[in-house]
Design a protein around this motif. Structure first.
Motif, PDB file in Angstrom:
ATOM      1  N   SER A  99       0.853  -1.190   0.000  1.00 60.04           N
ATOM      2  CA  SER A  99       0.000   0.000   0.000  1.00 60.04           C
ATOM      3  C   SER A  99       0.885   1.234   0.000  1.00 60.04           C
ATOM      4  O   SER A  99       2.063   1.177   0.366  1.00 60.04           O
ATOM      5  CB  SER A  99      -0.953   0.003   1.195  1.00 60.04           C
ATOM      6  OG  SER A  99      -0.239   0.119   2.407  1.00 60.04           O
ATOM      7  N   THR A 126      -3.148  11.846   3.865  1.00 61.31           N
ATOM      8  CA  THR A 126      -3.484  11.973   5.286  1.00 61.31           C
ATOM      9  C   THR A 126      -2.418  11.338   6.170  1.00 61.31           C
ATOM     10  O   THR A 126      -2.492  11.411   7.391  1.00 61.31           O
ATOM     11  CB  THR A 126      -4.825  11.292   5.593  1.00 61.31           C
ATOM     12  OG1 THR A 126      -4.706   9.898   5.305  1.00 61.31           O
ATOM     13  CG2 THR A 126      -5.948  11.894   4.771  1.00 61.31           C
ATOM     14  N   LYS A 157      -1.947   8.180   6.251  1.00 57.11           N
ATOM     15  CA  LYS A 157      -2.360   6.820   6.558  1.00 57.11           C
ATOM     16  C   LYS A 157      -2.151   5.946   5.330  1.00 57.11           C
ATOM     17  O   LYS A 157      -2.386   6.382   4.218  1.00 57.11           O
ATOM     18  CB  LYS A 157      -3.848   6.784   6.928  1.00 57.11           C
ATOM     19  CG  LYS A 157      -4.196   7.637   8.136  1.00 57.11           C
ATOM     20  CD  LYS A 157      -3.649   7.032   9.396  1.00 57.11           C
ATOM     21  CE  LYS A 157      -4.165   7.797  10.619  1.00 57.11           C
ATOM     22  NZ  LYS A 157      -3.581   7.253  11.861  1.00 57.11           N
ATOM     23  N   ASP A 158      -1.713   4.711   5.542  1.00 57.01           N
ATOM     24  CA  ASP A 158      -1.648   3.814   4.403  1.00 57.01           C
ATOM     25  C   ASP A 158      -3.041   3.320   4.106  1.00 57.01           C
ATOM     26  O   ASP A 158      -3.763   2.907   4.994  1.00 57.01           O
ATOM     27  CB  ASP A 158      -0.668   2.661   4.616  1.00 57.01           C
ATOM     28  CG  ASP A 158      -0.865   1.922   5.913  1.00 57.01           C
ATOM     29  OD1 ASP A 158      -0.679   0.694   5.911  1.00 57.01           O
ATOM     30  OD2 ASP A 158      -1.213   2.562   6.918  1.00 57.01           O
ATOM     31  N   GLU A 159      -3.420   3.436   2.884  1.00 55.93           N
ATOM     32  CA  GLU A 159      -4.797   3.226   2.474  1.00 55.93           C
ATOM     33  C   GLU A 159      -5.034   1.777   2.063  1.00 55.93           C
ATOM     34  O   GLU A 159      -4.617   0.865   2.715  1.00 55.93           O
ATOM     35  CB  GLU A 159      -5.144   4.211   1.349  1.00 55.93           C
ATOM     36  CG  GLU A 159      -5.117   5.651   1.800  1.00 55.93           C
ATOM     37  CD  GLU A 159      -6.392   6.070   2.512  1.00 55.93           C
ATOM     38  OE1 GLU A 159      -6.363   7.092   3.221  1.00 55.93           O
ATOM     39  OE2 GLU A 159      -7.407   5.380   2.359  1.00 55.93           O
ATOM     40  N   LYS A 160      -5.705   1.586   0.967  1.00 59.76           N
ATOM     41  CA  LYS A 160      -6.129   0.250   0.604  1.00 59.76           C
ATOM     42  C   LYS A 160      -4.937  -0.617   0.235  1.00 59.76           C
ATOM     43  O   LYS A 160      -3.891  -0.145  -0.197  1.00 59.76           O
ATOM     44  CB  LYS A 160      -7.095   0.321  -0.566  1.00 59.76           C
ATOM     45  CG  LYS A 160      -6.504   0.944  -1.819  1.00 59.76           C
ATOM     46  CD  LYS A 160      -7.575   1.128  -2.879  1.00 59.76           C
ATOM     47  CE  LYS A 160      -7.008   1.772  -4.127  1.00 59.76           C
ATOM     48  NZ  LYS A 160      -8.047   2.039  -5.132  1.00 59.76           N
TER      49      LYS A 160
END
Lengths: 114, 117
Positions: B95, B100, B102-105
């Motif tokens: 990912s 943001t 944050k590591d997403e999908k």
């Protein structure tokens, strides 16, 4: 500890009919919920996620899912199923947004009958 | 669309032997993961890896397991001395860092089916 349950091993639906794949979750804090799909000989692909906000989440390929806190559910839905939707669907949950340490279910095989 | 690739697709080994499962994550991704699924059971998290070190690991990921990013493109899972119960489909995933922070999908490979005899 977080977990999900996908109660049905296989869901059969006629092409054109509504498709629902069920998922219930258990998590100690706020749930972050995901659906992934796996087509034959492919990796799991992200469909949609619920983080916060609107309980109805729209995703890829016409799928949507509804977060229901009181029932601890996150069912996946599609109004009109296509034969090409036949695949393995995985629900997943995390109690920590962004760390991707997901707890997956066993998966549901969806078979769309022409 | 870029893909995560895993090799081999099937690996058969004898109990007690070492195996290395290989993965090539998507090139601009920063987070790497291994998950596995024993036949008929749930997909289970094994380990996450960021900035050349393990971020998190599950209780499954004991001393028999190790991960490495040997050359900046490959990401490997080594099982030092395989047991019968290690037989499973092993999925690699990666990912990217979102704006943001944050590591997403996750982007998954198609898996390596490991059979320990």
């Amino acid at each position: 500890a977080q977990s999900v349950a996908q109660p049905e091993d296989q869901v059969n639906v006629a092409e054109g009919n509504p498709l629902t794949v069920k998922c219930t979750y258990s998590v100690s804090g706020n749930p972050y919920l995901f659906w992934y799909v796996q087509y034959p000989n492919r990796g799991l692909q992200f469909l949609l996620k619920y983080i916060t906000g609107d309980n109805l989440v729209k995703g890829s390929y016409g799928f949507e899912a509804e977060f229901n806190k009181s029932q601890t559910s996150f069912h996946l839905k599609k109004p009109s199923a296509l034969v090409s939707d036949s695949a393995l669907y995985f629900c997943a949950v995390s109690d920590h947004y962004g760390n991707n340490r997901l707890a997956f279910g066993k998966g549901n095989q969806v078979v769309v009958i022409p | 669309e870029p893909e995560v690739t895993q090799t081999p697709s099937h690996q058969v080994t004898q109990m007690g032997q070492e195996v290395i499962l290989r993965c090539v994550p998507i090139s601009n991704h920063l987070y790497f993961y291994w998950y596995r699924q024993i036949l008929g059971q749930k997909v289970e998290f094994l380990v996450s890896f960021y900035n050349n070190e393990i971020s998190e690991k599950s209780e499954i990921f004991d001393d028999q397991f190790s991960v490495e990013r040997p050359d900046g493109s490959n990401f490997t899972l080594k099982i030092r001395s395989t047991k019968l119960e290690d037989s499973a489909m092993y999925f690699c995933a990666s990912s990217e860092m979102s704006p943001t922070g944050k590591d997403e999908k996750l982007f998954f490979g198609s898996g390596t089916q490991l059979s320990v005899l």
